[in-house]
Structure formats: C-alpha cells, structure tokens
Design a protein around this motif. Sequence first.
Motif, short mmCIF file in Angstrom:
data_model
loop_
_atom_site.label_atom_id
_atom_site.label_comp_id
_atom_site.label_asym_id
_atom_site.label_seq_id
_atom_site.Cartn_x
_atom_site.Cartn_y
_atom_site.Cartn_z
N PHE A 9 5.01 13.46 -5.38
CA PHE A 9 4.16 12.75 -6.33
C PHE A 9 4.86 11.50 -6.85
CE2 PHE A 9 2.56 11.91 -10.61
CZ PHE A 9 1.23 11.66 -10.28
N LEU A 10 6.14 11.60 -7.16
CA LEU A 10 6.87 10.43 -7.64
C LEU A 10 6.94 9.33 -6.59
CD1 LEU A 10 9.82 12.11 -9.59
CD2 LEU A 10 7.84 10.91 -10.55
N CYS A 11 7.17 9.71 -5.34
CA CYS A 11 7.23 8.72 -4.26
C CYS A 11 5.87 8.11 -3.99
CB CYS A 11 7.78 9.36 -2.99
SG CYS A 11 9.53 9.75 -3.11
N ALA A 12 4.81 8.91 -4.04
CA ALA A 12 3.46 8.38 -3.82
C ALA A 12 3.08 7.41 -4.94
CB ALA A 12 2.45 9.53 -3.74
N ALA A 13 3.42 7.77 -6.17
CA ALA A 13 3.13 6.88 -7.30
C ALA A 13 3.91 5.57 -7.18
CB ALA A 13 3.47 7.58 -8.62
N ALA A 14 5.18 5.66 -6.81
CA ALA A 14 5.99 4.44 -6.64
C ALA A 14 5.44 3.57 -5.51
CB ALA A 14 7.44 4.81 -6.38
N SER A 15 5.01 4.20 -4.43
CA SER A 15 4.45 3.45 -3.30
C SER A 15 3.16 2.74 -3.70
CB SER A 15 4.20 4.39 -2.13
OG SER A 15 3.70 3.69 -1.03
N CYS A 16 2.31 3.43 -4.44
CA CYS A 16 1.04 2.83 -4.88
C CYS A 16 1.28 1.69 -5.88
CB CYS A 16 0.14 3.88 -5.50
SG CYS A 16 -0.51 5.03 -4.28
N VAL A 17 2.21 1.88 -6.80
CA VAL A 17 2.52 0.81 -7.75
C VAL A 17 3.08 -0.40 -7.01
CG1 VAL A 17 4.08 0.16 -9.63
CG2 VAL A 17 2.81 2.29 -9.76
N GLY A 18 3.98 -0.17 -6.07
CA GLY A 18 4.53 -1.27 -5.27
C GLY A 18 3.47 -1.99 -4.46
N PHE A 19 2.47 -1.25 -3.98
CA PHE A 19 1.40 -1.85 -3.20
C PHE A 19 0.51 -2.74 -4.07
CE2 PHE A 19 -3.04 -1.08 -1.52
CZ PHE A 19 -2.97 -2.03 -0.53
N PHE A 20 0.22 -2.31 -5.28
CA PHE A 20 -0.69 -3.06 -6.14
C PHE A 20 -0.03 -4.21 -6.89
CE2 PHE A 20 -3.14 0.86 -5.64
CZ PHE A 20 -4.34 0.31 -5.24
N MET A 21 1.28 -4.19 -7.01
CA MET A 21 1.96 -5.26 -7.76
C MET A 21 2.18 -6.48 -6.87
SD MET A 21 2.11 -3.92 -10.65
CE MET A 21 3.16 -4.89 -11.65
N PRO A 22 2.02 -7.68 -7.43
CA PRO A 22 2.14 -8.89 -6.61
C PRO A 22 3.56 -9.46 -6.55
CG PRO A 22 1.33 -9.47 -8.76
CD PRO A 22 1.49 -7.97 -8.75
N SER A 71 4.94 -15.58 -7.52
CA SER A 71 5.11 -14.35 -6.74
C SER A 71 3.78 -14.00 -6.08
CB SER A 71 5.57 -13.21 -7.63
OG SER A 71 4.59 -12.90 -8.60
N PHE A 72 3.87 -13.27 -4.96
CA PHE A 72 2.64 -12.80 -4.34
C PHE A 72 2.91 -11.58 -3.48
CE2 PHE A 72 4.31 -16.31 -1.86
CZ PHE A 72 4.25 -15.88 -0.55
N GLY A 73 1.84 -10.83 -3.26
CA GLY A 73 1.85 -9.66 -2.40
C GLY A 73 0.75 -9.80 -1.38
N THR A 74 0.32 -8.70 -0.78
CA THR A 74 -0.67 -8.80 0.28
C THR A 74 -2.02 -9.26 -0.23
OG1 THR A 74 -1.20 -6.47 0.09
CG2 THR A 74 0.40 -7.10 1.77
N PHE A 75 -2.44 -8.82 -1.40
CA PHE A 75 -3.76 -9.20 -1.87
C PHE A 75 -3.78 -9.67 -3.32
CE2 PHE A 75 -3.39 -4.79 -2.91
CZ PHE A 75 -4.08 -4.62 -4.09
N ARG A 76 -2.63 -9.87 -3.91
CA ARG A 76 -2.54 -10.39 -5.28
C ARG A 76 -1.47 -11.46 -5.33
NH1 ARG A 76 -1.69 -6.52 -9.80
NH2 ARG A 76 -2.60 -8.22 -10.95
N ARG A 77 -1.62 -12.37 -6.29
CA ARG A 77 -0.64 -13.45 -6.45
C ARG A 77 -0.56 -13.85 -7.92
NH1 ARG A 77 -4.39 -18.17 -3.77
NH2 ARG A 77 -6.17 -17.74 -5.07
N CYS A 78 0.56 -14.42 -8.29
CA CYS A 78 0.77 -14.88 -9.66
C CYS A 78 1.26 -16.32 -9.63
CB CYS A 78 1.80 -14.01 -10.38
SG CYS A 78 1.22 -12.35 -10.73
N SER A 79 0.74 -17.14 -10.51
CA SER A 79 1.11 -18.55 -10.64
C SER A 79 0.96 -19.27 -9.31
CB SER A 79 2.53 -18.71 -11.17
OG SER A 79 2.64 -18.14 -12.44
N LEU A 82 -3.65 -13.00 8.85
CA LEU A 82 -4.18 -11.80 9.50
C LEU A 82 -3.20 -10.64 9.34
CD1 LEU A 82 -6.23 -10.35 11.32
CD2 LEU A 82 -4.93 -11.20 13.28
N GLU A 83 -1.91 -10.92 9.44
CA GLU A 83 -0.91 -9.86 9.27
C GLU A 83 -1.01 -9.23 7.89
OE1 GLU A 83 -0.02 -12.93 10.32
OE2 GLU A 83 0.89 -12.70 12.30
N TRP A 84 -1.25 -10.06 6.86
CA TRP A 84 -1.32 -9.53 5.50
C TRP A 84 -2.63 -8.78 5.27
CZ3 TRP A 84 1.91 -10.96 0.98
CH2 TRP A 84 3.20 -11.33 1.41
N ARG A 85 -3.71 -9.16 5.96
CA ARG A 85 -4.95 -8.40 5.87
C ARG A 85 -4.76 -7.01 6.49
NH1 ARG A 85 -8.19 -12.77 8.55
NH2 ARG A 85 -7.65 -14.44 7.16
#
Length: 163
Positions: free
Chosen positions: A17-30, A43-51, A80-83
């Motif tokens: 559960f801790l690893c799944a939660a960390a993975s999901c948080v890392g996925f959603f954070m930019p 900063s940016f991630g696959t589907f979110r970006r800041c500034s 395409l890779e990020w999609r």
Amino acid sequence: MGSSLTCAGVVWALLSFLCAAASCVGFFMPYWLLGSQMGKPVSFGTFRRCSYPVRDEVHQATVMLEQCGRYASFQGIPSLEWRICTVVTGVGCGLLLLVSLTALMGCCVSDLISRTIGRVAGGIQFVGGTTSLLSRVRATLPTMNSGYLKFTARVCSWRHLCI
C-alpha cells in the motif's frame, strides 16, 4: 474478524500500500523534470506542468504563467512517448492499487486470500510495478532528444531528473 494473511503477508500488504501510494503520488505530481526559465523555477511531468511560457497577444511577448496545470487535452501532451507513458504508468499505478487494497482487505477478512491468490497478486504487482517504472524511464530518456525537450531545453536542468 480474522486475517487470511500470515505475519509476512501483513507486512507485504502494508508495504504494498505504501509503495502504491508513493507511485501514484509520483505519477500525479509535475516534478519529473526541474529547471528554470526566464528566471522562474519550472517543472513538468507527463501530463502536468508548473510555470510555463505563454504568448501574451496583447503585449506581443512571451510571459511566464506561474501556476500548475494539466494540458488542455490528451493530444496536448507534446510528445508521443509522454502520452504512452501517461497511459502505461496510469495502468501500472491502478494495478498496484488494486493489489494493495485487496491485500489490505485480506488483513481484515478471513479466507479472502489463499496461497494461489497471493501468488497471482504478487505477479500482478510485479507487472504493475515494472510497467510503471519502465514506462517512466522509457518516456524520460528518449524525450531528451525530442522536439518537446528541445523546445524546453533551456528550461531543464538534467541533473535534477526525477522519476
């Protein structure tokens, strides 16, 4: 209520559960790639970006929009890779959450998880974790030469690569 898990199974459920939660948080954070542009942290991630830079049509200039947000659509993700990474990592996180929540329920409900179900859950968890990790690595490394990161090359400081 009894448990269908041994002591090792309970530890597995909690760590899962801790690893799944960390993975999901890392996925959603930019914060996958960090850098600066026009004197502002970016900063940016696959589907979110800041500034990120936007075109100010009134003043005919590029200005930094200092907020975090998603791309307007799935097609708005510039690579395409990020999609692909967004979809595959999302599926991997979903599998990790499914297994970890099932394992946590096994801590409270007797006869929920048998030896066979535990092995299958471990296999699903392995596939979910591997897909999630490899898709992040696969999406980040090739995009260093993609048009998206060439466009934002001055934004990124590669020593801050965060996956």
